[in-house]
Design an enzyme around this catalytic site. Structure first.
Site, short mmCIF file in Angstrom:
data_model
loop_
_atom_site.label_atom_id
_atom_site.label_comp_id
_atom_site.label_asym_id
_atom_site.label_seq_id
_atom_site.Cartn_x
_atom_site.Cartn_y
_atom_site.Cartn_z
NE ARG A 46 61.55 16.60 50.61
CZ ARG A 46 60.24 16.55 50.81
NH1 ARG A 46 59.46 16.13 49.87
NH2 ARG A 46 59.70 16.94 51.95
CE LYS A 97 63.86 2.17 77.43
NZ LYS A 97 64.57 0.91 77.19
CG HIS A 137 70.17 19.48 55.30
ND1 HIS A 137 70.66 18.23 54.97
CD2 HIS A 137 68.82 19.39 55.20
CE1 HIS A 137 69.64 17.44 54.68
NE2 HIS A 137 68.51 18.12 54.81
C1 NCD Z 1 64.88 20.59 54.62
C2 NCD Z 1 65.35 20.38 56.06
O1 NCD Z 1 65.01 19.40 56.70
O2 NCD Z 1 66.08 21.26 56.51
N1 NCD Z 1 64.23 19.47 54.10
C3 NCD Z 1 64.97 18.53 53.44
O3 NCD Z 1 65.86 17.94 54.00
N2 NCD Z 1 64.73 18.35 52.15
C4 NCD Z 1 64.11 21.84 54.42
C5 NCD Z 1 62.90 22.06 55.27
O4 NCD Z 1 62.50 21.24 56.09
O5 NCD Z 1 62.31 23.14 55.08
#
Ligand code: NCD
Length: 443
Positions: free
Chosen positions: A54, A83, A133
């Site tokens: 996503r 590398k 995130h």
């Molecule tokens: C999440 C992540 O990568 O932290 N996914 C995402 O970006 N939608 C949640 C997950 O991987 O569980």
């Protein structure tokens, strides 16, 4: 040249700017094909050192819909990283003419912070280890805004693996700033980490209370539920029993999968992972709750509830495109947000001597020591408490030296108040203090 604006943490955007991003996202969502000239001639690079569906595809879709181009390095482990090329060198190369912005996902906490220190173009954190995130959080907030019309005062359950879910950490910081209440319902053994709770308390005045979640039906499997409220204590005192907060009605349940790829020793829980099922959704308190998930899901949400109108996780993923269009257009200088950037910039100092006091083995200051001077932020002066400026963990040290006087002190010594942050030296023990020619300060 003006230094570019990055998005490393969700705190890099003010609340007014986030609201303004929502407004732009609404326009993009209403006419996704109507903005194909916005970023024409510009290019973003997706540097993904970890798996993604996503986040990468919605960023790339967003850039293409804005009329820009994309470079994809979705398998960075097979790039020159294999590398031995460092992240610092990689972003200097990619940002030095190949792309106008870098979208970075990495398994080390603090990787985006490091990249932002070397990149000549904006760096967007698309997930750094278990740390943050922020663009998933923009997407999650935008969903609450669309579904609920406001965020202030909402009651949001964060459920599942709260220890390693970076989406949960960034979301919690933002919810607290928006004055929403958080009910943590962790999978036992996967509670919200101390450093996250600490930051919620220090920066946003959030105090944890024990939550009584019996009304959450099945979800209440965890006995360690915690209620996090940024509301002022005087408001809470209107309620009777503060130590056992009754959760009456929930606005959103945010479920997460077990982040098995980050599990360390002792993380293998033998209790079954929690699961949201049709009958869980019968709980009175969930009557009006929307069900969210950053995806991918495993078994923690039964597909039986996919068609329940309260389940919005697929809509949630779709809304990742317009909100990322708004973010890209902003960082590429194509739209102006209403509202000013956050006022307070975190103050950061380099660790001047001794070994790296960051205890986190997956911090970028440990995984890429060649390019990183460990840095710290101060939380308190007496006792002296400092955090790693990359991964936000509390630093571990038993003594603190002053690089000019060459004296060392216990962290709770008042004498340390007089030492300038530039001169603080974190010492793991007396042996290392003496090895660096520091002598004990007289009380
Ligand atoms: C999440 C992540 O990568 O932290 N996914 C995402 O970006 N939608 C949640 C997950 O991987 O569980």
């Amino acid at each position: 040249m003006q230094s570019p604006r990055h998005l490393v943490s969700i705190d890099d955007l003010s609340l007014d700017e986030i609201r303004s991003l929502f407004e732009h996202a609404d326009h993009f969502a209403a006419d996704p094909r109507g903005f194909a000239d916005t970023c024409r001639g510009m290019i973003t690079a997706s540097l993904f050192y970890e798996a993604s569906t996503r986040t990468r595809l919605s960023f790339e879709s967003a850039m293409l819909r804005l009329g820009g181009g994309i470079l994809t390095a979705a398998e960075m482990r097979t790039s020159s990283a294999s590398k031995g090329e460092s992240l610092a060198d990689t972003v200097r190369v990619v940002g030095g003419g190949y792309a106008d912005a870098i979208v970075l996902r990495h398994s080390s906490e603090g990787a985006a912070q490091l990249a932002s220190e070397f990149s000549p173009v904006p760096v967007i954190n698309a997930g750094d280890g278990a740390h943050e995130h922020p663009t998933q959080t923009l997407c999650d907030l935008y969903n609450l805004h669309v579904e609920r019309g406001h965020i202030d005062g909402l009651e949001v359950v964060l459920a599942g693996d709260l220890k390693y879910s970076r989406t949960v950490h960034s979301f919690a910081y933002a919810l607290a700033r928006f004055n929403a209440n958080i009910i943590c319902v962790p999978q036992p053994g996967f509670e919200m980490p101390k450093y996250v709770l600490q930051r919620l308390s220090d920066e946003f005045g959030v105090e944890p209370l024990r939550a009584d979640v019996r009304k959450l039906g099945d979800l209440a499997g965890s006995s360690d539920a915690v209620y996090l409220t940024p509301q002022k204590p005087h408001q809470l005192s209107l309620f009777t029993d503060l130590s056992d907060w009754q959760v009456q009605s929930v606005d959103a349940v945010y479920m997460t999968r077990p982040q098995t790829e980050r599990f360390g020793e002792g993380d293998l829980s033998d209790t079954q992972y929690m699961r949201l099922e049709k009958r869980s959704m019968d709980a009175d308190s969930l009557r009006d709750a929307v069900v969210m998930h950053p995806l991918p899901r495993r078994d923690e949400i039964d597909s039986d509830i996919d068609n329940d109108p309260r389940s919005i996780y697929f809509k949630q993923a779709a809304r990742g495109v317009p909100i990322r269009m708004a973010l890209l257009a902003t960082l590429l200088g194509k739209i102006q947000l209403a509202g000013k950037p956050p006022k307070v910039q975190r103050q950061v100092w380099p660790v001047v001597a001794g070994s790296n006091p960051c205890p986190n083995p997956s911090c970028i200051s440990r995984t890429e020591p060649r390019h990183v001077t460990p840095k710290f932020t101060l939380r308190s002066r007496t006792p002296l408490v400092a955090h790693c400026a990359y991964c936000s963990r509390e630093l571990v040290f038993r003594f603190v030296g002053c690089s000019t006087s060459k004296h060392y002190h216990a962290p709770d010594s008042r004498e340390l108040q007089k030492v300038l942050p530039d001169h603080l030296v974190f010492l793991p023990d007396e042996g290392s203090a003496q090895a660096l020619a520091y002598s004990k300060a007289h009380a």
